[in-house]
Design a protein around this motif. Structure first.
Motif, short mmCIF file in Angstrom:
data_model
loop_
_atom_site.label_atom_id
_atom_site.label_comp_id
_atom_site.label_asym_id
_atom_site.label_seq_id
_atom_site.Cartn_x
_atom_site.Cartn_y
_atom_site.Cartn_z
N ILE A 249 0.85 -1.32 0.15
CA ILE A 249 0.03 0.06 0.05
C ILE A 249 0.81 1.30 0.02
O ILE A 249 0.57 2.32 -0.76
N SER A 250 1.91 1.04 0.83
CA SER A 250 2.55 2.32 0.77
C SER A 250 3.56 2.57 -0.52
O SER A 250 3.48 3.80 -1.10
N LEU A 251 3.92 1.53 -1.06
CA LEU A 251 4.34 1.68 -2.62
C LEU A 251 3.61 2.15 -3.62
O LEU A 251 3.86 3.18 -4.34
N LEU A 252 2.31 1.77 -3.63
CA LEU A 252 1.20 2.24 -4.37
C LEU A 252 1.06 3.79 -4.26
O LEU A 252 0.86 4.35 -5.17
N ILE A 253 0.93 4.20 -2.85
CA ILE A 253 0.58 5.35 -2.72
C ILE A 253 1.60 6.38 -3.11
O ILE A 253 1.40 7.44 -3.73
N TRP A 254 2.86 5.84 -2.75
CA TRP A 254 4.17 6.80 -3.12
C TRP A 254 4.17 6.87 -4.59
O TRP A 254 4.46 7.91 -5.28
N ALA A 255 3.96 5.77 -5.47
CA ALA A 255 4.12 5.83 -7.01
C ALA A 255 3.11 6.52 -7.44
O ALA A 255 3.28 7.27 -8.50
N LEU A 256 1.91 6.40 -7.11
CA LEU A 256 0.85 7.30 -7.52
C LEU A 256 0.66 8.84 -7.37
O LEU A 256 0.66 9.73 -8.30
N LEU A 257 1.39 9.23 -6.14
CA LEU A 257 1.79 10.57 -5.90
C LEU A 257 2.81 11.11 -6.90
O LEU A 257 2.80 12.14 -7.34
N PRO B 29 0.22 -5.26 -8.23
CA PRO B 29 0.30 -5.01 -6.94
C PRO B 29 1.72 -4.44 -6.32
O PRO B 29 1.82 -3.45 -6.00
N ILE B 30 2.81 -5.21 -6.26
CA ILE B 30 4.00 -4.79 -5.85
C ILE B 30 5.07 -4.45 -6.91
O ILE B 30 5.76 -3.37 -6.88
N GLY B 31 4.86 -5.28 -7.89
CA GLY B 31 5.84 -5.07 -9.26
C GLY B 31 5.46 -3.88 -9.92
O GLY B 31 6.50 -3.06 -10.38
N GLY B 32 4.36 -3.39 -9.96
CA GLY B 32 4.01 -2.35 -10.86
C GLY B 32 4.73 -1.02 -10.24
O GLY B 32 5.28 -0.21 -11.04
N PRO B 33 4.59 -0.65 -9.14
CA PRO B 33 5.39 0.63 -8.40
C PRO B 33 6.78 0.41 -8.66
O PRO B 33 7.65 1.40 -8.92
N LEU B 34 7.20 -0.80 -8.27
CA LEU B 34 8.76 -0.92 -8.24
C LEU B 34 9.21 -0.82 -9.92
O LEU B 34 10.31 -0.14 -10.24
N TYR B 35 8.46 -1.23 -10.87
CA TYR B 35 8.75 -1.19 -12.12
C TYR B 35 8.72 0.24 -12.61
O TYR B 35 9.94 0.75 -13.18
#
Length: 76
Positions: free
Chosen positions: A14-22, A46-52
């Motif tokens: 969830i943290s990665l998702l929010i950070w990447a979207l912001l 889920p996790i791979g999208g923000p990391l990518y």
């Protein structure tokens, strides 16, 4: 023990998702479709999208290049 590991993974995702979207919301792209497509990648992988996203886009920014996504129709 397993519940705490699962909770940590959920919080991380969830943290990665929010950070990447912001980060995506405040980034500038010439083509608005590119931003929309990155949002889909970030949200639906889920996790791979923000990391990518961070690996590809931030690497291009650190090298001083403007990131040109392969999503753009002009490159196809």
């Amino acid at each position: 023990m397993i519940e705490s590991i699962t909770s940590a993974i959920i919080v991380l995702a969830i943290s990665l998702l929010i950070w990447a979207l912001l980060d995506l919301a405040y980034s500038l792209y010439k083509n608005p479709d590119t931003k929309t497509r990155w949002a889909y990648v970030i949200m639906f992988v889920p996790i791979g999208g923000p990391l990518y996203y961070f690996r590809v886009v931030k690497k291009a920014q650190l090298e001083g290049k403007e990131f040109n996504s392969s999503f753009d129709k002009a490159q196809i």
